[in-house]
Design an enzyme around this catalytic site. Structure first.
Site, PDB file in Angstrom:
ATOM      1  N   TYR A 126       0.860  -1.036   0.016  1.00 41.02           N
ATOM      2  CA  TYR A 126      -0.150  -0.049  -0.090  1.00 41.02           C
ATOM      3  C   TYR A 126       0.811   1.097  -0.060  1.00 41.02           C
ATOM      4  O   TYR A 126       1.860   1.225   0.558  1.00 41.02           O
ATOM      5  CB  TYR A 126      -0.991   0.209   1.322  1.00 41.02           C
ATOM      6  CG  TYR A 126      -1.528   1.385   1.365  1.00 41.02           C
ATOM      7  CD1 TYR A 126      -2.676   1.889   0.694  1.00 41.02           C
ATOM      8  CD2 TYR A 126      -1.188   2.067   2.613  1.00 41.02           C
ATOM      9  CE1 TYR A 126      -3.186   3.066   0.911  1.00 41.02           C
ATOM     10  CE2 TYR A 126      -1.904   3.508   2.480  1.00 41.02           C
ATOM     11  CZ  TYR A 126      -2.891   3.751   1.966  1.00 41.02           C
ATOM     12  OH  TYR A 126      -3.324   5.247   2.204  1.00 41.02           O
ATOM     13  N   CYS A 225       2.557  -8.293   1.155  1.00 41.06           N
ATOM     14  CA  CYS A 225       3.753  -9.198   0.882  1.00 41.06           C
ATOM     15  C   CYS A 225       3.431 -10.844   1.377  1.00 41.06           C
ATOM     16  O   CYS A 225       4.228 -11.550   1.246  1.00 41.06           O
ATOM     17  CB  CYS A 225       5.001  -8.831   1.697  1.00 41.06           C
ATOM     18  SG  CYS A 225       6.137  -7.437   0.692  1.00 41.06           S
TER      19      CYS A 225
END
EC number: 2.3.1.181
Length: 266
Positions: A126, A225
């Protein structure tokens, strides 16, 4: 050489401060870095600009290859550093899983966010206001031709910056990025800076994202991730106060310059 590395890949053991400083002293072709502090810009605008700069540098390298074959002088390749913020955006790397974005199109619109599949490696992350994003477009042949060392340099610059604010940060084995409570066995490891890069013929793009005053709630709508057992944090969260983002920019720049052996021009 064309490779992608990201926040989710493993790397070699972290370089020591001394070895990183020593690397900065190695000779290079052109260590001048053109600095652009861009403020708040849409993600696509910054990505397109990176691609333009990358293509221009690669074109010079192609010309230099022909010049070398003809015994002619080579033109220096440029280096750039873009610093900016983005409106809320989620980006998914080439090896990422779309299901790690937990919002549908309506959810994205409701949160004022956009979504981009991009050409770095790795999974989803983000970007948003209050986060310092750095995009170095560097020809590593001007510095050192070691992409893992380059990642360690970016990490080290952030670690040194955070130390100026009294935050003890470091690395976690097997995970790229900068973390708090990073020591093995620590109860609450949390990422404060993510890294994700692409390298084409030793020219880099993409870079790092340091959470300064970032609204961390946006990370609740992804699996960052693909890591489910570690948290995300920000300088504001850790210090309990708003932090001047321009001040953070200006404190980070000398560390990057020292570690790369670079100098900036506007």
């Amino acid at each position: 050489m064309d490779s992608q590395l990201t926040t989710c890949v493993s790397g070699p053991a972290a370089a020591s401060d001394a070895s990183l400083q020593a690397a900065a002293g190695q000779a290079g072709q052109n260590r001048v870095v053109r600095l652009e502090q861009m403020g708040l810009v849409p993600y696509q605008t910054a990505w397109d600009y990176q691609e333009t700069l990358l293509a221009a540098t690669l074109a010079i390298k192609t010309q230099n290859r022909l010049a070398a074959e003809a015994g002619q002088l080579l033109a220096p390749t440029p280096n750039h550093l873009l610093l900016c913020q983005h409106p809320p955006v989620y980006t998914l790397g080439k090896s990422g899983k779309p299901e790690h974005l937990l919002l549908d199109e309506q959810g994205l619109q409701a949160h004022g966010a956009t979504f981009h599949r991009i050409n770095r490696g790795g999974d989803i992350t983000y970007h948003g206001p209050g986060q310092l994003v750095g995009y170095p477009i560097l020809d590593l042949e001007n510095f050192f031709t070691d992409i893992h060392r380059y990642l360690r340099v970016l990490e080290e610059a952030v670690i040194l910056l955070l130390a100026e604010y009294g935050l003890r940060a470091g690395r976690i084995a097997g995970l790229t990025g900068v973390w708090l409570d990073f020591e093995e066995g620590a109860a609450n490891p949390r990422k404060i800076c993510a890294l994700g890069v692409k390298c084409s013929r030793w020219v880099t793009m993409h870079g790092f994202a340091l959470n300064v005053n970032t609204d961390l709630s946006y990370f609740g709508y992804i699996v960052p991730c693909g890591i489910t057992d570690k948290a995300v944090t920000s300088m504001r969260q850790e210090l309990g106060r708003e932090v001047s983002l321009p001040e953070v920019e200006n404190r980070l720049l000398p560390h990057l310059a020292t570690l790369l052996g670079a100098e900036y021009v506007a």
